[in-house]
Design an enzyme around this catalytic site. Structure first.
Site, PDB file in Angstrom:
ATOM      1  N   LYS A 171       0.850  -1.194   0.000  1.00 54.62           N
ATOM      2  CA  LYS A 171       0.000   0.000   0.000  1.00 54.62           C
ATOM      3  C   LYS A 171       0.884   1.243   0.000  1.00 54.62           C
ATOM      4  CE  LYS A 171      -3.994  -1.808   2.578  1.00 54.62           C
ATOM      5  NZ  LYS A 171      -4.778  -1.697   3.826  1.00 54.62           N
ATOM      6  N   GLU A 185     -19.998  -7.704   7.892  1.00 51.57           N
ATOM      7  CA  GLU A 185     -21.041  -7.012   8.649  1.00 51.57           C
ATOM      8  C   GLU A 185     -22.062  -7.983   9.246  1.00 51.57           C
ATOM      9  OE1 GLU A 185     -19.391  -4.236   5.542  1.00 51.57           O
ATOM     10  OE2 GLU A 185     -20.185  -6.277   5.512  1.00 51.57           O
ATOM     11  N   ARG A 236     -26.155  -4.447   4.766  1.00 50.72           N
ATOM     12  CA  ARG A 236     -25.705  -5.789   4.413  1.00 50.72           C
ATOM     13  C   ARG A 236     -26.017  -6.804   5.519  1.00 50.72           C
ATOM     14  NH1 ARG A 236     -19.874  -5.629   1.617  1.00 50.72           N
ATOM     15  NH2 ARG A 236     -20.967  -6.605  -0.127  1.00 50.72           N
TER      16      ARG A 236
END
Length: 617
Positions: A278, A363, A391
């Protein structure tokens, strides 16, 4: 500064470059990314990490005929730049500009619209099946990160895909897992070998020969898995039915291109594991990739933010409250589905590491996990964005509300979210929460009220939800005391004549401003459920016009709750009442500046006053 990149408007031009030019292109693309995002804000670290992968994919595959499905979309800026949108990057996430995520309506190269995670494998599998059904030779490629692979939906798709004879390639972009240490020359060599026709042919012919002798076949299978398992972590994906290749260095263009060329010649489900960094190429982002995941405008020379915020955000108020409440109640547990930074849980995680749980992008699991804790005496607080709570709707109903368990939902990013656009907007939570029994729903109008409502919800022995907006608040003084308020009680904050405006949450401030122009009464309703029936009846008796205002879709929202009450008490009224429900319209609101978006929806002071004025004789 980017002479080679400036000649590339579409991937067809990219594919005419010589291989030795691609390294220069990657350097220029990375430079352009930093300079561009520094001016507009957006997602940076994740995009810097996939520069070489994006170039390699468009170099090898015949896009847009071959389909690239990017998971989440945080890493698609290089893809946008190479597919005709380089000159539009200055409009990124701005009104009428290009979106921060892939959108089918924006470009034929955006094969699938994204914003939420873990959808890429399912979508790409659907495209691969469609290609086979129509006799097409096109390829479908899903690019998914190691974070998105934590979601159950990704594994559901893997389980389904491995059992299908379709040409699907999954690229796992791993930038955080411990297996990163396995990257090197040996793994790059093994990847080329495992993706080659030679290895595939030997494996296939060997299986045919050994299948005649079942014990030998089983022995060979175990031996192959044992050998591959010693040098690669791919046994899991092989068991799903994929041909696993990798891990390879995701910043080595030659290794990527050679491997992708080989894979393109293979048939059936393929799984390529790459490892990236990253923030690659921009030291501030390399040093702190989380900080540079989503950024505002910054100085490209040093990474310093240009505009520092002047007051606490609602999210930070929640973070402070969580630490303070945890200090006086050791039953409190903090749970987040991979949004520690975004939900301001860092201080809590540092202070109470044994009471902090990041469950990954899961979730559904987060809510049922919290339900299990609540069953045995703990007090879980789930920090979750409104759009992501969608979700886990089934889990909220069946696992929490049906059992009336003491779980507090701290719902961030309620209402419109500006530059992140419709995929991240919290436009529907009041509607989808209000219809569930046993749920207390609170809408704070300022930062201090948010702190009070969080305390109220935590102390409540049942399901409670506090929904608050993104960004800065009103600048209200925040009291240190952890004080609860009476559940189901609103308050009149301005007294006027004839017109009563019932404001929910963030709409109190513009409602008060509009009321000043109309000499209207204003009520801070505070609770959507249980709604303050006595207050509504009092306002109806004393006023001729009742107006509700909410930063939620009008359909089924807080205004609908008020209208239901008015219908039930109409026999008690001695005069007719005009009513008006103001809120978000029945359409997806495109990205832009939050204040401007509200104005366009008629939810600023001027819009509210104008709408009410039309009701006045």
């Amino acid at each position: 500064m980017t002479p080679l990149l400036d000649t590339i408007d579409f991937p067809q031009q990219l594919r005419h470059l010589e291989r030795k030019q691609l390294t220069q292109l990657a350097q220029e693309l990375r430079l352009f990314l930093v300079e561009s995002v520094a001016k507009t804000g957006g997602h940076l670290a994740s995009n810097l990490g996939v520069v070489e992968l994006t170039i390699a994919l468009h170099y090898v595959f015949n896009t847009p005929d071959d389909k690239l499905v990017w998971d989440v979309g945080h890493q698609t800026y290089p893809h946008k730049i190479l597919t005709g949108r380089r000159t539009q990057m200055q409009t990124l996430r701005k009104p009428q500009g290009i979106a921060g995520f892939p959108r089918r309506a924006e470009s034929e190269y955006d094969a699938f619209g994204t914003g939420h995670s873990s959808t890429s494998i399912s979508a790409a599998l659907g495209m691969a099946v469609a290609a086979k059904k129509t006799g097409s030779e096109r390829r479908a490629v899903a690019i998914i990160g190691d974070g998105a692979m934590t979601a159950g939906m990704a594994f559901e798709a893997l389980n389904n895909a491995g059992d299908m004879d379709v040409n699907l390639l999954i690229v796992l972009n791993d930038n955080d897992m411990s297996i990163s240490n396995n990257v090197g020359a040996l793994n790059n060599y093994l990847a080329k070998l495992l993706s080659s026709h030679f290895y595939d042919a030997v494996k296939t012919s060997g299986k045919k020969i050994l299948s005649a002798v079942p014990p030998m076949m089983e022995f060979a299978k175990r031996a192959e898995e044992h050998v591959k398992g010693m040098v690669t972590p791919g046994t899991l994906f092989e068991e799903f039915g994929f041909n696993y290749i990798g891990p390879i260095d995701g910043h080595n263009l030659d290794a990527l291109i050679d491997t992708l060329h080989n894979i393109k010649q293979l048939s059936g489900p393929q799984f390529l594991h790459i490892v990236t960094q990253k923030g690659k190429g921009f030291k501030p982002a390399e040093d702190d990739p989380n900080k540079f995941h989503g950024v505002g405008k910054f100085d490209p020379d040093n990474g310093n933010a240009i505009h520092a915020k002047s007051q606490k955000t609602y999210t930070e108020v929640f973070g402070d409250w969580l630490v303070d409440m945890a200090a006086i109640d050791n039953r409190l547990i903090g749970i987040t589905p991979a949004m520690c930074d975004g939900s301001s849980l860092n201080a809590f995680a540092a202070a109470y590491p044994d009471r902090y749980f990041d469950v990954g992008i899961a979730e559904q699991h987060a809510l049922t996990f919290a339900a299990g804790m609540a069953c045995d005496g703990l007090k879980p607080v789930v920090a979750i964005y409104s759009t992501f709570l969608q979700r886990a709707y089934d889990q909220l109903i069946h696992d929490i509300a049906l059992q009336n368990l003491p779980v507090l939902l701290a719902i961030d990013r309620a209402g419109l979210v500006g530059a992140d656009g419709p995929t991240h907007a919290g436009s529907f939570d009041l509607t989808y929460l209000r219809c569930i029994p046993n749920v207390v729903i609170m809408t704070p109008s300022d930062e201090n009220e948010c702190r009070q409502m969080l305390t109220t919800g935590f102390q409540y022995n049942g399901v409670a939800a506090v929904r608050y907006p993104r960004g800065g608040g009103t600048g209200a003084v925040i009291q240190s005391e952890l004080r609860a308020i009476e559940i189901g009680k609103g308050q009149i904050v301005r007294t006027g004549k004839k017109i009563a405006i019932l404001a929910f949450g963030s709409m109190l401030a513009p409602a008060l401003e509009a009321a000043g122009q109309l000499d209207a009464t204003v009520a801070n309703m505070r609770f959507v459920k249980p709604i303050d029936i006595a207050l509504i009846e009092k306002l109806a008796l004393d006023h001729n016009i009742i107006v509700t205002v909410e930063e939620n879709c009008v359909m089924g929202g807080a205004g609908s709750a008020v209208m239901e009450v008015l219908q039930s008490i109409q026999q008690n009224l001695d005069h007719p009442i005009k009513t008006l429900c103001l809120g978000l319209p029945d359409r997806f609101i495109e990205h832009g500046v939050h204040e401007t978006m509200l104005a366009e929806c008629g939810l600023d002071a001027s819009g509210i006053a104008s709408a009410i004025a039309k009701l006045i004789p």
